[in-house]
Write a protein that holds these residues in place. Structure first.
Motif, PDB file in Angstrom:
ATOM      1  N   SER A 118       0.833  -1.212   0.000  1.00 29.87           N
ATOM      2  CA  SER A 118       0.000   0.000   0.000  1.00 29.87           C
ATOM      3  C   SER A 118       0.863   1.256   0.000  1.00 29.87           C
ATOM      4  CB  SER A 118      -0.935   0.003   1.221  1.00 29.87           C
ATOM      5  OG  SER A 118      -1.875  -1.051   1.146  1.00 29.87           O
ATOM      6  N   ILE A 119       2.020   1.181   0.654  1.00 34.35           N
ATOM      7  CA  ILE A 119       2.961   2.306   0.626  1.00 34.35           C
ATOM      8  C   ILE A 119       3.426   2.562  -0.806  1.00 34.35           C
ATOM      9  CG2 ILE A 119       5.262   3.063   1.347  1.00 34.35           C
ATOM     10  CD1 ILE A 119       4.775   1.611   4.000  1.00 34.35           C
ATOM     11  N   LEU A 120       3.726   1.500  -1.553  1.00 31.59           N
ATOM     12  CA  LEU A 120       4.132   1.658  -2.948  1.00 31.59           C
ATOM     13  C   LEU A 120       2.996   2.246  -3.783  1.00 31.59           C
ATOM     14  CD1 LEU A 120       6.219  -1.575  -3.675  1.00 31.59           C
ATOM     15  CD2 LEU A 120       7.038   0.743  -3.174  1.00 31.59           C
ATOM     16  N   LEU A 121       1.765   1.844  -3.497  1.00 27.70           N
ATOM     17  CA  LEU A 121       0.625   2.447  -4.198  1.00 27.70           C
ATOM     18  C   LEU A 121       0.549   3.943  -3.910  1.00 27.70           C
ATOM     19  CD1 LEU A 121      -2.238  -0.195  -3.746  1.00 27.70           C
ATOM     20  CD2 LEU A 121      -1.050   0.415  -5.860  1.00 27.70           C
ATOM     21  N   GLY A 122       0.848   4.332  -2.676  1.00 25.59           N
ATOM     22  CA  GLY A 122       0.864   5.750  -2.335  1.00 25.59           C
ATOM     23  C   GLY A 122       1.941   6.501  -3.101  1.00 25.59           C
ATOM     24  N   CYS A 123       3.100   5.897  -3.278  1.00 31.33           N
ATOM     25  CA  CYS A 123       4.173   6.513  -4.067  1.00 31.33           C
ATOM     26  C   CYS A 123       3.732   6.703  -5.513  1.00 31.33           C
ATOM     27  CB  CYS A 123       5.437   5.661  -4.011  1.00 31.33           C
ATOM     28  SG  CYS A 123       6.201   5.534  -2.381  1.00 31.33           S
ATOM     29  N   ALA A 124       3.070   5.688  -6.060  1.00 32.29           N
ATOM     30  CA  ALA A 124       2.594   5.787  -7.436  1.00 32.29           C
ATOM     31  C   ALA A 124       1.555   6.886  -7.586  1.00 32.29           C
ATOM     32  CB  ALA A 124       2.021   4.446  -7.884  1.00 32.29           C
ATOM     33  N   ARG A 125       0.657   6.994  -6.618  1.00 39.23           N
ATOM     34  CA  ARG A 125      -0.388   8.009  -6.687  1.00 39.23           C
ATOM     35  C   ARG A 125       0.196   9.411  -6.572  1.00 39.23           C
ATOM     36  NH1 ARG A 125      -5.220   7.095  -8.592  1.00 39.23           N
ATOM     37  NH2 ARG A 125      -6.298   8.379  -7.047  1.00 39.23           N
ATOM     38  N   ALA A 126       1.305   9.563  -5.827  1.00 37.05           N
ATOM     39  CA  ALA A 126       1.938  10.877  -5.691  1.00 37.05           C
ATOM     40  C   ALA A 126       2.361  11.425  -7.038  1.00 37.05           C
ATOM     41  CB  ALA A 126       3.141  10.785  -4.756  1.00 37.05           C
ATOM     42  N   LEU A 127       2.748  10.556  -7.955  1.00 37.27           N
ATOM     43  CA  LEU A 127       3.174  10.970  -9.286  1.00 37.27           C
ATOM     44  C   LEU A 127       2.027  10.944 -10.282  1.00 37.27           C
ATOM     45  CD1 LEU A 127       5.667  11.838 -10.865  1.00 37.27           C
ATOM     46  CD2 LEU A 127       6.105   9.420 -11.364  1.00 37.27           C
ATOM     47  N   GLN A 128       1.097  10.007 -10.109  1.00 37.95           N
ATOM     48  CA  GLN A 128       0.018   9.857 -11.081  1.00 37.95           C
ATOM     49  C   GLN A 128      -0.925  11.049 -11.096  1.00 37.95           C
ATOM     50  OE1 GLN A 128      -2.529   6.484 -10.393  1.00 37.95           O
ATOM     51  NE2 GLN A 128      -3.860   6.941 -12.119  1.00 37.95           N
ATOM     52  N   MET A 129      -1.353  11.499  -9.943  1.00 38.66           N
ATOM     53  CA  MET A 129      -2.397  12.521  -9.913  1.00 38.66           C
ATOM     54  C   MET A 129      -1.944  13.852 -10.501  1.00 38.66           C
ATOM     55  SD  MET A 129      -4.476  11.637  -6.418  1.00 38.66           S
ATOM     56  CE  MET A 129      -5.811  12.719  -6.893  1.00 38.66           C
ATOM     57  N   PRO A 130      -0.769  14.407 -10.110  1.00 39.90           N
ATOM     58  CA  PRO A 130      -0.372  15.679 -10.732  1.00 39.90           C
ATOM     59  C   PRO A 130      -0.058  15.557 -12.211  1.00 39.90           C
ATOM     60  CG  PRO A 130       1.367  14.862  -9.297  1.00 39.90           C
ATOM     61  CD  PRO A 130       0.155  14.015  -9.040  1.00 39.90           C
ATOM     62  N   SER A 131       0.542  14.448 -12.647  1.00 39.51           N
ATOM     63  CA  SER A 131       0.843  14.302 -14.078  1.00 39.51           C
ATOM     64  C   SER A 131      -0.435  14.162 -14.885  1.00 39.51           C
ATOM     65  CB  SER A 131       1.768  13.106 -14.305  1.00 39.51           C
ATOM     66  OG  SER A 131       1.194  11.913 -13.813  1.00 39.51           O
ATOM     67  N   GLN A 132      -1.409  13.434 -14.362  1.00 43.79           N
ATOM     68  CA  GLN A 132      -2.685  13.250 -15.037  1.00 43.79           C
ATOM     69  C   GLN A 132      -3.458  14.550 -15.113  1.00 43.79           C
ATOM     70  OE1 GLN A 132      -4.901   9.315 -14.585  1.00 43.79           O
ATOM     71  NE2 GLN A 132      -6.030  10.639 -13.227  1.00 43.79           N
ATOM     72  N   GLN A 133      -3.495  15.291 -13.998  1.00 40.89           N
ATOM     73  CA  GLN A 133      -4.211  16.563 -13.979  1.00 40.89           C
ATOM     74  C   GLN A 133      -3.563  17.589 -14.901  1.00 40.89           C
ATOM     75  OE1 GLN A 133      -4.854  18.026  -9.979  1.00 40.89           O
ATOM     76  NE2 GLN A 133      -5.459  16.019  -9.237  1.00 40.89           N
ATOM     77  N   ALA A 134      -2.229  17.613 -14.929  1.00 41.78           N
ATOM     78  CA  ALA A 134      -1.533  18.605 -15.753  1.00 41.78           C
ATOM     79  C   ALA A 134      -1.589  18.257 -17.230  1.00 41.78           C
ATOM     80  CB  ALA A 134      -0.076  18.710 -15.303  1.00 41.78           C
ATOM     81  N   LEU A 135      -1.794  16.986 -17.562  1.00 38.56           N
ATOM     82  CA  LEU A 135      -1.806  16.565 -18.952  1.00 38.56           C
ATOM     83  C   LEU A 135      -3.092  16.932 -19.660  1.00 38.56           C
ATOM     84  CD1 LEU A 135      -0.164  15.081 -21.097  1.00 38.56           C
ATOM     85  CD2 LEU A 135      -1.092  12.915 -20.230  1.00 38.56           C
ATOM     86  N   MET A 136      -4.231  16.829 -18.986  1.00 42.85           N
ATOM     87  CA  MET A 136      -5.510  17.042 -19.660  1.00 42.85           C
ATOM     88  C   MET A 136      -5.664  18.433 -20.270  1.00 42.85           C
ATOM     89  SD  MET A 136      -9.449  16.750 -18.286  1.00 42.85           S
ATOM     90  CE  MET A 136      -9.296  15.042 -17.801  1.00 42.85           C
ATOM     91  N   PRO A 137      -5.355  19.540 -19.554  1.00 45.10           N
ATOM     92  CA  PRO A 137      -5.543  20.865 -20.173  1.00 45.10           C
ATOM     93  C   PRO A 137      -4.665  21.104 -21.396  1.00 45.10           C
ATOM     94  CG  PRO A 137      -5.301  21.053 -17.796  1.00 45.10           C
ATOM     95  CD  PRO A 137      -4.918  19.652 -18.161  1.00 45.10           C
ATOM     96  N   MET A 138      -3.610  20.323 -21.575  1.00 46.68           N
ATOM     97  CA  MET A 138      -2.764  20.447 -22.758  1.00 46.68           C
ATOM     98  C   MET A 138      -3.457  19.899 -24.002  1.00 46.68           C
ATOM     99  SD  MET A 138       0.710  19.018 -20.934  1.00 46.68           S
ATOM    100  CE  MET A 138       1.436  18.621 -22.514  1.00 46.68           C
ATOM    101  N   LEU A 139      -4.487  19.081 -23.820  1.00 42.43           N
ATOM    102  CA  LEU A 139      -5.088  18.352 -24.927  1.00 42.43           C
ATOM    103  C   LEU A 139      -6.401  18.952 -25.409  1.00 42.43           C
ATOM    104  CD1 LEU A 139      -4.441  14.738 -23.561  1.00 42.43           C
ATOM    105  CD2 LEU A 139      -2.918  16.214 -24.886  1.00 42.43           C
ATOM    106  N   VAL A 140      -6.934  19.957 -24.693  1.00 42.47           N
ATOM    107  CA  VAL A 140      -8.170  20.626 -25.108  1.00 42.47           C
ATOM    108  C   VAL A 140      -7.997  22.132 -24.924  1.00 42.47           C
ATOM    109  CG1 VAL A 140      -9.653  18.665 -24.523  1.00 42.47           C
ATOM    110  CG2 VAL A 140      -9.202  20.424 -22.810  1.00 42.47           C
ATOM    111  N   THR A 141      -8.870  22.908 -25.555  1.00 41.60           N
ATOM    112  CA  THR A 141      -8.832  24.359 -25.405  1.00 41.60           C
ATOM    113  C   THR A 141      -9.455  24.754 -24.069  1.00 41.60           C
ATOM    114  OG1 THR A 141     -10.975  24.645 -26.471  1.00 41.60           O
ATOM    115  CG2 THR A 141      -9.021  24.641 -27.900  1.00 41.60           C
ATOM    116  N   PRO A 142      -9.134  25.948 -23.539  1.00 41.29           N
ATOM    117  CA  PRO A 142      -9.733  26.375 -22.272  1.00 41.29           C
ATOM    118  C   PRO A 142     -11.255  26.419 -22.304  1.00 41.29           C
ATOM    119  CG  PRO A 142      -7.832  27.732 -22.793  1.00 41.29           C
ATOM    120  CD  PRO A 142      -8.069  26.874 -23.994  1.00 41.29           C
ATOM    121  N   ALA A 143     -11.839  26.817 -23.437  1.00 44.87           N
ATOM    122  CA  ALA A 143     -13.296  26.884 -23.525  1.00 44.87           C
ATOM    123  C   ALA A 143     -13.946  25.511 -23.414  1.00 44.87           C
ATOM    124  CB  ALA A 143     -13.705  27.545 -24.838  1.00 44.87           C
TER     125      ALA A 143
END
Length: 428
Positions: A118-143
């Motif tokens: 579960s600790i390793l899952l927490g490490c993975a989530r630490a990287l997954q969530m910000p990279s996933q959130q930051a990636l989406m706005p790059m792929l669509v327009t703000p509107a």
């Protein structure tokens, strides 16, 4: 109405964003895999220990590494290829699923191993969530972003419906299909089958992420000094609307969440098995996907702040009703209502955060946001387990629902800019 029908009703431009759709597919398969892992982990831990405290420790074990790695993870996301970082985080989860599958099949899994992984899952989530959130706005327009967030959230919730339900069914029925029931090792084989299917889904998700073609211009790489690492914290602190929205979700779900206690409710209060646990975990997502489909076609145009606070209040009331329910159908219904309310909160909060944040800051802001989300989920699971050990599961959830209503009232007074926010788009 199906998700595909809802997507067809969204503007053509959103439907034609191929990289966005690839990310969407990866989120769905990876999210379903993660939900299946959580169902199997929770039931297996409670089966091994019969302890609410140990169920809470699973959440704490995932939260602590995410907390410690938040700032460096956010800096890394703003400096490196976000696709590769997301794929790496999914790869670490795949390794955890493989270890759990092998150890369960070999009947040498134990509580300490579950906590370590579960600790390793927490490490993975630490990287997954910000990279996933930051990636989406790059792929669509703000509107298109509010609709993209709603569509992504609704399809993700569909995976959260299917993942726990499938995981619970496989856990319960898999031993019969493999003959493990006759051999007397049904419990371990049920978990092993769920972990194995999760592994396959994670492999599909990694493939989807790596097929995304968009490449963002890489910023000039800077050393991770203290100013760089804490830039996301300062950015959020200086914007009351963003701070209020993120912290509202933190305290509401921290107090009101009941996910960690669902194995206890399923087994000891509602008297069902792992298949019932899977359905209960799916119920909030069922309500969420209905609201998400609607928001993908009808984004909130006015009174966004009031919608946000009202949705969190409904979430708190749903938790109170769940704590008092003794019928499986009633418990399922109020959990579905809680998911519907939470979807309003998620779409408004994520849209506000993404629209208010410049691209070069999205990794660090997303990392801080992920800690708030992780605290509300994983730390909330620990809080639920700890209070359940003292007050019992019913008292824990009931107190949490009341606390959520108190948070809404307090935030209405402490964050007037959030409560009075009218439109999601700052220039709208």
């Amino acid at each position: 109405m199906t998700i595909s029908e809802a997507m067809a009703g969204t503007p053509q431009r959103l439907r034609d964003q191929r990289d966005y759709l690839r990310l969407l597919g990866a989120r769905v398969t990876g999210g379903a895999a993660n939900q299946m892992l959580m169902v199997a982990l929770g039931w297996q831990m409670y089966d091994l220990t019969a302890s609410a405290w140990d169920l809470g420790l699973v959440g704490l074990a995932q939260f602590l590494p995410a907390l410690l790695l938040t700032l460096p993870a956010g800096h890394l996301v703003d400096q490196r290829d976000r696709r590769l970082l997301l794929a790496a985080s999914l790869g670490l989860q795949l390794m955890v699923a493989a270890c759990l599958a092998l150890s369960s099949a070999g009947a040498w899994v134990g509580p300490n191993m579950i906590l370590a992984l579960s600790i390793l899952l927490g490490c993975a989530r630490a990287l997954q969530m910000p990279s996933q959130q930051a990636l989406m706005p790059m792929l669509v327009t703000p509107a298109l972003l509010p609709r993209a967030v709603a569509a992504a959230s609704s399809t993700m919730q569909a995976a959260i419906i299917a993942g726990p339900a499938l995981g619970g069914a496989l856990y319960a029925l898999g031993p019969w299909a493999t003959g493990a029931m006759a051999r007397g090792d049904a419990a371990h084989w049920g978990a092993a089958i769920v972990y194995g299917v999760s592994l396959l889904l994670l492999a599909v998700a990694i493939t989807g992420v790596l097929t995304i073609r968009h490449r963002a211009a890489q910023p000039r790489r800077a050393a991770p000094d203290l100013a760089q690492l804490t830039a996301g914290i300062r950015f959020i602190w200086q914007r009351p609307v963003v701070l209020g929205a993120i912290s509202l979700d933190l305290f509401a779900v921290l107090l009101g969440g009941a996910t960690a206690l669902l194995p206890i409710f399923a087994k000891d209060i509602l008297h069902t098995g792992p298949e019932g646990l899977g359905l209960l975990r799916s119920a909030p997502a069922l309500g969420a996907v209905v609201v998400g489909i609607w928001l993908a076609r009808h984004p909130i145009a006015r009174r966004a702040g009031h919608w946000l606070l009202g949705a969190v209040a409904v979430f708190g009331l749903s938790m109170i009703a769940f704590a008092l329910s003794r019928s499986f159908l009633l418990a399922f219904a109020v959990l579905a209502l809680s998911g519907a309310a939470d979807m309003f909160s998620v779409v408004i909060r994520q849209s506000l955060v993404q629209l208010e944040t410049p691209d070069e800051m999205r990794g660090r802001v997303g990392a801080v946001n992920s800690v708030f989300i992780g605290a509300s989920n994983q730390l909330g699971e620990f809080e639920s387990g700890a209070t359940a050990a003292l007050l019992g599961p019913v008292g824990s959830v009931l107190l949490g629902g009341i606390g959520t209503l108190a948070v809404v009232a307090l935030w209405f007074r402490c964050f007037p800019a959030l409560a009075q926010r009218d439109r999601l788009l700052p220039w709208g």
